[in-house]
Enzyme design. Structure first.
Site, mmCIF file in Angstrom:
data_model
loop_
_atom_site.group_PDB
_atom_site.id
_atom_site.type_symbol
_atom_site.label_atom_id
_atom_site.label_comp_id
_atom_site.label_asym_id
_atom_site.label_seq_id
_atom_site.Cartn_x
_atom_site.Cartn_y
_atom_site.Cartn_z
ATOM 1 N N ASP A 64 0.888 -1.161 0.000
ATOM 2 C CA ASP A 64 0.000 0.000 0.000
ATOM 3 C C ASP A 64 0.925 1.211 0.000
ATOM 4 O O ASP A 64 1.641 1.449 0.985
ATOM 5 C CB ASP A 64 -0.886 -0.021 1.246
ATOM 6 C CG ASP A 64 -1.776 1.204 1.371
ATOM 7 O OD1 ASP A 64 -1.581 2.177 0.614
ATOM 8 O OD2 ASP A 64 -2.661 1.207 2.246
ATOM 9 N N ASN A 120 2.689 3.159 -11.019
ATOM 10 C CA ASN A 120 1.430 3.138 -11.746
ATOM 11 C C ASN A 120 0.218 3.307 -10.838
ATOM 12 O O ASN A 120 -0.820 3.806 -11.275
ATOM 13 C CB ASN A 120 1.322 1.807 -12.514
ATOM 14 C CG ASN A 120 -0.102 1.521 -12.950
ATOM 15 O OD1 ASN A 120 -0.610 2.121 -13.898
ATOM 16 N ND2 ASN A 120 -0.770 0.617 -12.239
ATOM 17 N N TYR A 135 -8.647 14.857 -8.659
ATOM 18 C CA TYR A 135 -7.760 14.019 -9.461
ATOM 19 C C TYR A 135 -6.832 14.883 -10.319
ATOM 20 O O TYR A 135 -5.620 14.641 -10.389
ATOM 21 C CB TYR A 135 -8.587 13.096 -10.345
ATOM 22 C CG TYR A 135 -7.788 12.170 -11.225
ATOM 23 C CD1 TYR A 135 -7.206 11.017 -10.708
ATOM 24 C CD2 TYR A 135 -7.622 12.436 -12.586
ATOM 25 C CE1 TYR A 135 -6.476 10.159 -11.521
ATOM 26 C CE2 TYR A 135 -6.897 11.591 -13.403
ATOM 27 C CZ TYR A 135 -6.324 10.450 -12.865
ATOM 28 O OH TYR A 135 -5.594 9.605 -13.667
ATOM 29 N N LYS A 192 -2.757 15.017 -10.138
ATOM 30 C CA LYS A 192 -1.919 14.629 -11.268
ATOM 31 C C LYS A 192 -1.042 15.785 -11.752
ATOM 32 O O LYS A 192 0.059 15.566 -12.264
ATOM 33 C CB LYS A 192 -2.789 14.096 -12.411
ATOM 34 C CG LYS A 192 -3.353 12.712 -12.140
ATOM 35 C CD LYS A 192 -2.259 11.670 -11.931
ATOM 36 C CE LYS A 192 -2.798 10.259 -11.855
ATOM 37 N NZ LYS A 192 -1.743 9.223 -11.716
ATOM 38 N N THR A 240 -9.618 0.655 -19.244
ATOM 39 C CA THR A 240 -9.425 -0.028 -17.969
ATOM 40 C C THR A 240 -10.627 0.220 -17.070
ATOM 41 O O THR A 240 -11.519 1.007 -17.385
ATOM 42 C CB THR A 240 -8.158 0.481 -17.265
ATOM 43 O OG1 THR A 240 -8.331 1.876 -16.950
ATOM 44 C CG2 THR A 240 -6.921 0.310 -18.139
#
Length: 233
Positions: free
Chosen positions: A53, A76, A140, A144, A175
């Site tokens: 983790d 990733n 998000y 990023k 995905t």
């Protein structure tokens, strides 16, 4: 960086892009540590599963101690909570904890390992959302953006030990994370090949698709035209 004969650790390797990156590394002749919060969920033959983790400092330290032969670190693992900046703070913190702090924790732990093994490379999987904001993805996007500029800073800090730092940017890959999002999606196997080709070429950034290239190019322009599509102007 030659991936044939490399020893890689891939985070979030139990599914999606991480699994494809691990599989492509194996196909190219690398030894692969496949890391996930639940290592029992890793079903890729030939990898060495690792419980990890990336938001747990003890788990990160244990992984670095276990995988002392790594010369390619592939960060990733990531999440998208969908939290807006004026919404749920817990979601915002989770986005930052994984996408920024967790990734940075991995680099800090593995930098001495990479140095001991000749320098190697770090791959940080970021996003086209490093360079723009989208309704419903504020947390998000910010995380990023931080991830991208972290790669820029780490590239300078790790240059002295000969470590390549490559930042990866793409729009949508086919995905689970993008399952509920409409739009053209790139085959994750193609993404994995493109990323590793870029690492082998020594690229500082890998822009996987036309969308990420368009978004980055738009940064040189006044933002009104780009954001008109979201503001209804």
């Amino acid at each position: 960086m030659n991936t044939a004969g490399a020893t890689a650790l891939v985070t979030g390797a139990n599914r999606g892009l991480g699994r494809h990156l691990a599989a492509e590394l194996l196909a190219r002749g690398a030894k692969v540590y496949a890391a996930a919060r639940r290592p029992e969920s890793i079903d890729l033959p030939g990898v060495e599963p690792v419980a990890l983790d990336i938001t747990d400092p003890a788990a990160v330290a244990a992984a670095a101690d276990l995988a002392r032969d790594v010369d390619l670190l592939v960060n990733n693992a990531g999440i998208s909570t969908g939290a807006p900046l004026l919404g749920d703070l817990d979601g915002l913190r989770a986005d930052m904890d994984v996408n920024f702090w967790g990734t940075l924790s991995m680099v800090r732990a593995f930098a001495p390992v990479l140095a001991a093994n000749g320098g190697g490379a770090v791959v940080n999987v970021s996003s086209a959302l490093s360079w723009f904001a989208f309704p419903g993805a504020g947390g998000y996007a910010v995380s990023k953006a931080a991830n991208w500029n972290m790669s820029n800073a780490l590239r300078l800090e790790l240059a002295g030990q000969g470590t390549l730092v490559t930042s990866v940017h793409l729009g949508l890959a086919d995905t689970d994370m993008a399952a509920g999002v409409d739009g053209p999606k790139t085959d994750p196997a193609t993404v994995a090949k493109t990323v590793l080709d870029g690492v082998e070429a020594g690229d500082l950034e890998v822009l996987v698709d036309d969308w990420s290239r368009m978004v980055k190019a738009s940064l040189a322009q006044e933002p009104r035209a780009f954001y008109a599509q979201f503001l209804g102007a």
